[in-house]
Enzyme design. Structure first.
Site, PDB file in Angstrom:
ATOM      1  N   MET A   1       0.842  -1.199   0.000  1.00  0.00           N
ATOM      2  CA  MET A   1       0.000   0.000   0.000  1.00  0.00           C
ATOM      3  C   MET A   1       0.883   1.257   0.000  1.00  0.00           C
ATOM      4  SD  MET A   1      -3.422  -0.923   2.045  1.00  0.00           S
ATOM      5  CE  MET A   1      -2.813  -0.732   3.694  1.00  0.00           C
ATOM      6  N   GLY A   2       2.152   1.091  -0.371  1.00  0.00           N
ATOM      7  CA  GLY A   2       3.038   2.253  -0.463  1.00  0.00           C
ATOM      8  C   GLY A   2       3.536   2.723   0.886  1.00  0.00           C
TER       9      GLY A   2
ATOM     10  N   GLY B   1      11.349  -2.548   5.341  1.00  0.00           N
ATOM     11  CA  GLY B   1      10.614  -3.819   5.454  1.00  0.00           C
ATOM     12  C   GLY B   1      10.050  -4.232   4.098  1.00  0.00           C
ATOM     13  N   HIS B   2       9.422  -3.272   3.394  1.00  0.00           N
ATOM     14  CA  HIS B   2       8.889  -3.559   2.060  1.00  0.00           C
ATOM     15  C   HIS B   2      10.036  -3.943   1.111  1.00  0.00           C
ATOM     16  CE1 HIS B   2       5.708  -0.561   3.446  1.00  0.00           C
ATOM     17  NE2 HIS B   2       4.980  -1.591   3.116  1.00  0.00           N
TER      18      HIS B   2
ATOM     19  N   ASP C   1       2.582  -9.057   8.984  1.00  0.00           N
ATOM     20  CA  ASP C   1       1.121  -9.217   8.950  1.00  0.00           C
ATOM     21  C   ASP C   1       0.819 -10.718   8.934  1.00  0.00           C
ATOM     22  OD1 ASP C   1       0.042  -6.311   8.463  1.00  0.00           O
ATOM     23  OD2 ASP C   1       1.818  -6.548   7.220  1.00  0.00           O
TER      24      ASP C   1
ATOM     25  N   SER D   1       4.435   1.436   8.014  1.00  0.00           N
ATOM     26  CA  SER D   1       4.092   2.753   7.462  1.00  0.00           C
ATOM     27  C   SER D   1       3.398   3.589   8.528  1.00  0.00           C
ATOM     28  CB  SER D   1       3.162   2.588   6.260  1.00  0.00           C
ATOM     29  OG  SER D   1       3.707   1.653   5.364  1.00  0.00           O
TER      30      SER D   1
HETATM   31  P1  AMP Z   1       1.569  -2.828   3.482  1.00  0.00           P
HETATM   32  O1  AMP Z   1       2.063  -1.809   2.530  1.00  0.00           O
HETATM   33  O2  AMP Z   1       1.602  -2.411   4.909  1.00  0.00           O
HETATM   34  O3  AMP Z   1       0.263  -3.453   3.045  1.00  0.00           O
HETATM   35  O4  AMP Z   1       2.618  -4.021   3.407  1.00  0.00           O
HETATM   36  C1  AMP Z   1       2.966  -4.616   2.181  1.00  0.00           C
HETATM   37  C2  AMP Z   1       3.755  -5.873   2.479  1.00  0.00           C
HETATM   38  O5  AMP Z   1       4.934  -5.508   3.211  1.00  0.00           O
HETATM   39  C3  AMP Z   1       2.979  -6.859   3.354  1.00  0.00           C
HETATM   40  O6  AMP Z   1       3.231  -8.181   2.890  1.00  0.00           O
HETATM   41  C4  AMP Z   1       3.578  -6.615   4.716  1.00  0.00           C
HETATM   42  O7  AMP Z   1       3.489  -7.721   5.578  1.00  0.00           O
HETATM   43  C5  AMP Z   1       5.026  -6.312   4.367  1.00  0.00           C
HETATM   44  N1  AMP Z   1       5.682  -5.602   5.460  1.00  0.00           N
HETATM   45  C6  AMP Z   1       5.231  -4.502   6.104  1.00  0.00           C
HETATM   46  N2  AMP Z   1       6.074  -4.175   7.108  1.00  0.00           N
HETATM   47  C7  AMP Z   1       7.077  -5.098   7.099  1.00  0.00           C
HETATM   48  C8  AMP Z   1       8.234  -5.320   7.899  1.00  0.00           C
HETATM   49  N3  AMP Z   1       8.529  -4.529   8.917  1.00  0.00           N
HETATM   50  N4  AMP Z   1       9.024  -6.376   7.599  1.00  0.00           N
HETATM   51  C9  AMP Z   1       8.722  -7.205   6.554  1.00  0.00           C
HETATM   52  N5  AMP Z   1       7.643  -7.050   5.768  1.00  0.00           N
HETATM   53  C10 AMP Z   1       6.821  -6.024   6.034  1.00  0.00           C
END
Ligand code: AMP
Length: 281
Positions: free
Chosen positions: A27-28, A33-34, A148, A184
């Site tokens: 989701m940007g 982590g991303h 997640d 984020s």
């Molecule tokens: P989001 O943008 O928050 O929907 O996350 C996109 C992807 O990045 C999802 O698969 C999350 O689980 C992963 N993600 C978010 N934060 C982390 C993190 N700290 N370490 C590893 N993966 C992450």
């Protein structure tokens, strides 16, 4: 990096490609982590696609959706530097041309537990967008973050329900040096809030270090107290659960695989984190 905004253009581009695809949906508001998911994809797949789409159907709280951080220029720069091959950046209209007709996914009990209980409809929304993206991109590999954890279990179920051959890889949670899981949402915290938020990691680690066969509810109660003392205003849950069904475990037999999952508010921001218990990571 190629930037594509429409499904038609993406399909046309992919039709002419023979390379297998690793896909990282986001989701940007990207952070390291991303980027660790992009790195994992690049290690496995010849071609890596990242999507950025703030999915309205997975937000049960409209204010949370409105406040979701958007940092597209920085995201593009980070993806370029990480060597991502293609960014798919669709509009809401592109993903949901017909708002009235959304499929329902038979996720079973998994969607009513934990995040599902506090965010009704959340996982249906997650499945709606991921199923749509998987249909369009047809990746060989899908990379999701363990951050997640419940989402990973839900998407594993989605892949099974849809009979897809896509392989799910779960990438370990990337943390700040303090232990705080990168998110984020951390952008919405003050410096002090971020410092206090590390209590969530400390609480999970304490459970991992102290768990033993027998009743586990004392460990959960202590963890909740420690979060409230550290400045969290509300704890939705700290749950020691079966590692795949996420059903709560009241008394551990000393054998079955467990995970502890937590969700709590600090400075009005809801943070989630988790830690597998009887594994080395
Ligand atoms: P989001 O943008 O928050 O929907 O996350 C996109 C992807 O990045 C999802 O698969 C999350 O689980 C992963 N993600 C978010 N934060 C982390 C993190 N700290 N370490 C590893 N993966 C992450």
């Amino acid at each position: 990096m190629i930037l594509i905004r429409t499904i038609n253009e993406l399909k046309k581009y992919l039709n002419n490609k023979s390379e297998t695809i690793g896909f990282v949906p986001t989701m940007g508001a990207l952070h390291p982590g991303h980027l660790s998911l992009i790195a994992a994809s690049k290690q496995t797949a010849p071609f890596t696609i990242c999507s950025i789409f703030v999915n309205p159907t997975q937000f049960n709280d409209p204010a949370d959706y409105q406040q979701y951080p958007i940092t597209i220029e920085s995201d593009i720069q980070q993806l370029e530097s990480a060597g991502c091959d293609l960014l798919f950046l669709p509009s809401v209209q592109e993903i949901y041309p017909d708002q009235t007709q959304q499929p329902h996914f038979a996720l079973g009990h998994l969607e009513n537990l934990l995040e599902g209980a506090y965010r009704p409809g959340h996982f249906q929304g997650v499945c709606q967008v991921v199923s749509r993206l998987l249909q369009i991109i047809q990746p060989t590999w899908l990379f999701l973050g363990q951050k997640d954890y419940q989402q990973c279990m839900v998407i594993a179920k989605l892949i099974e329900l849809e009979g897809l051959s896509t392989q799910l890889t779960i990438v370990p949670t990337m943390r700040e040096p303090s232990g705080l899981a990168m998110s984020s949402r951390n952008m919405r915290l003050t410096e002090q809030g971020r410092a206090h938020a590390t209590a969530i990691y400390t609480a999970l680690k304490a459970i991992k270090e102290n768990i033993k066969a027998g009743p586990v509810s004392d460990l959960q109660t202590k963890a909740i107290d420690s979060l409230l003392q550290a400045g969290f205003s509300k704890v939705d849950y700290v749950s020691i659960a079966h590692a795949t069904t996420l059903e709560p475990v009241l008394k551990w037999d000393g054998q079955e695989s467990l995970v502890v999952l937590a969700a709590a508010f600090i400075e009005g921001v809801r943070l989630i984190d988790n830690m597998p218990l009887n594994t080395s990571n």
